[in-house]
Motif scaffolding. Structure first.
Motif, PDB file in Angstrom:
ATOM      1  N   ILE A 130      12.575  12.138  18.879  1.00 18.77           N
ATOM      2  CA  ILE A 130      12.451  11.081  17.873  1.00 18.77           C
ATOM      3  C   ILE A 130      10.993  10.685  17.681  1.00 18.77           C
ATOM      4  N   GLY A 131      10.285  10.499  18.790  1.00 18.69           N
ATOM      5  CA  GLY A 131       8.871  10.176  18.676  1.00 18.69           C
ATOM      6  C   GLY A 131       8.095  11.279  17.988  1.00 18.69           C
ATOM      7  N   GLN A 132       8.419  12.523  18.317  1.00 20.03           N
ATOM      8  CA  GLN A 132       7.721  13.656  17.692  1.00 20.03           C
ATOM      9  C   GLN A 132       7.996  13.704  16.194  1.00 20.03           C
ATOM     10  N   PHE A 133       9.227  13.421  15.807  1.00 21.67           N
ATOM     11  CA  PHE A 133       9.586  13.384  14.387  1.00 21.67           C
ATOM     12  C   PHE A 133       8.732  12.358  13.639  1.00 21.67           C
ATOM     13  N   LEU A 134       8.620  11.158  14.190  1.00 21.06           N
ATOM     14  CA  LEU A 134       7.829  10.119  13.513  1.00 21.06           C
ATOM     15  C   LEU A 134       6.352  10.491  13.483  1.00 21.06           C
ATOM     16  N   PHE A 135       5.841  11.037  14.577  1.00 25.98           N
ATOM     17  CA  PHE A 135       4.439  11.443  14.571  1.00 25.98           C
ATOM     18  C   PHE A 135       4.196  12.530  13.530  1.00 25.98           C
ATOM     19  N   ASP A 136       5.079  13.494  13.445  1.00 27.10           N
ATOM     20  CA  ASP A 136       4.866  14.622  12.530  1.00 27.10           C
ATOM     21  C   ASP A 136       4.849  14.172  11.070  1.00 27.10           C
ATOM     22  N   ILE A 137       5.754  13.250  10.684  1.00 32.77           N
ATOM     23  CA  ILE A 137       5.741  12.830   9.282  1.00 32.77           C
ATOM     24  C   ILE A 137       4.520  11.962   8.989  1.00 32.77           C
ATOM     25  N   TYR A 138       4.060  11.203   9.982  1.00 32.44           N
ATOM     26  CA  TYR A 138       2.833  10.428   9.797  1.00 32.44           C
ATOM     27  C   TYR A 138       1.638  11.376   9.691  1.00 32.44           C
ATOM     28  N   ASP A 139       1.574  12.322  10.572  1.00 30.73           N
ATOM     29  CA  ASP A 139       0.448  13.256  10.620  1.00 30.73           C
ATOM     30  C   ASP A 139       0.341  14.069   9.336  1.00 30.73           C
TER      31      ASP A 139
END
Length: 341
Positions: free
Chosen positions: A252-261
């Motif tokens: 979940i954290g990776q998902f949010l980071f990836d869309i932000y990035d």
């Protein structure tokens, strides 16, 4: 002309009180228009102690040269920034790709299904909303989401909370089809400027469906108004902060980071912040003390998009400040706990 049942003033004030216990929530979202919706959905899903997420409704959104250049969508500062970015890419406003409301709601539905799988939610709580905006302030656009909201509201024994983090097309349509639900739901909506703002509004959530805005404001439904400018706008993050808390922090954290990035506005990482607007709606339900609010008369949205203040308007609750650090701190905490499981 649709007539809405009058709500007893004391009953209205009771419904507008800050929530103290777990609430049933319908989250009405234009997810994929921006990335803040995904953050809000994740946060709501990871706090079952306070939020029972009974529905995810996709709402329409659109984009066109006329919308961008029409003055209702962008603040002057944002308009200058967009024009500069377009110029740097060798484009003009006329070359902005067109996204129709039907395309917007279809994209939102697909993202909700993907996120439900990521979060372990039942896809059965997802409904597709309107594929067009209200043609007038008396004509609804009926959809799965409209019918679902009406059914949930009528079945509720306690007020059903509805977080509107896009245009309120689905909600306004439900109110027009079933005026009896006006005292069975509490809507919290993020959009526009504070009600005391003397100039015209400019806001994506407001500009999309002006007829729906006016139905929402004029229906008398208990409303918690969460201005985007300059309240929700406080919810800024930077790339280094997001990377520190979310990168590698479970799926979940990776998902949010990836869309932000991947977002265009996350570039120039150490000199730019980005607003995660829509988490304000979830923060209000999780811990009302994270916001400073006041009771004020519900304004009228004038034809020039300025707020008007005739006598006799029902009261609404309006946010005037937000504890940015507390909100992001809790979001990071629950994402970290989910990543550790």
């Amino acid at each position: 002309m649709v007539t809405f049942p009058a709500i007893d003033p004391e009953r209205r004030l009771e419904m507008l009180e800050p929530v103290e216990g777990p609430v049933d929530l319908v989250l009405d979202t234009d997810v994929t228009n921006e990335i803040d919706d995904q953050f809000a959905i994740v946060w709501a899903a990871l706090r079952p102690d306070r939020i029972n997420l009974v529905a995810l409704h996709a709402c329409p959104y659109s984009l066109s040269p006329e919308l961008v250049g029409g003055g209702a969508l962008l603040t002057p500062l944002d308009e200058r920034s967009i024009l500069a970015n377009l110029e740097a890419m060798g484009m003009t406003v006329a070359q902005i790709p067109v996204v129709t409301p039907e395309t917007g709601v279809t994209r939102a539905r697909a993202e909700l299904e993907s996120m439900a799988d990521l979060l372990g939610l039942d896809r059965d709580i997802i409904r597709t909303g309107a594929d067009a905006y209200l043609p007038s302030e008396t004509q609804p656009v009926v959809s799965e989401a409209t019918e679902h909201l009406i059914d949930l509201a009528r079945a509720a024994t306690d007020p059903l909370h509805v977080a509107a983090i896009g245009c309120p097309t689905n909600i306004a349509s439900a109110l027009l089809v079933a005026p009896d639900i006006v005292d069975k739901i509490v809507v919290n909506w993020t959009s526009g400027y504070p009600s005391f703002w003397p100039r015209k509004n400019a806001s994506f959530n407001l500009a999309q469906d002006l007829h729906a805005d006016r139905v929402l404001l004029d229906s008398g439904v208990p409303l918690v108004y969460l201005p985007g400018y300059y309240v929700g706008e406080e919810l800024r993050v930077t790339h280094p902060e997001i990377q520190h808390h979310l990168d590698g922090n479970g799926p979940i954290g990776q998902f949010l980071f990836d869309i932000y990035d991947a977002h265009p506005l996350s570039g120039d990482h150490h000199a730019r912040s980005k607003v995660i607007w829509d988490i304000i709606n979830i923060g209000w339900l999780l811990e009302p003390s994270w916001l400073t609010t006041q009771l004020v008369p519900t304004p009228v949205l004038g034809r020039d998009l300025r707020w008007e203040h005739p006598d006799g308007r029902p009261m609404m609750r309006e946010a005037i400040d937000v504890d940015r650090d507390a909100m992001f701190g809790d979001l990071y905490r629950v994402v970290t706990e989910a990543g550790a499981r």
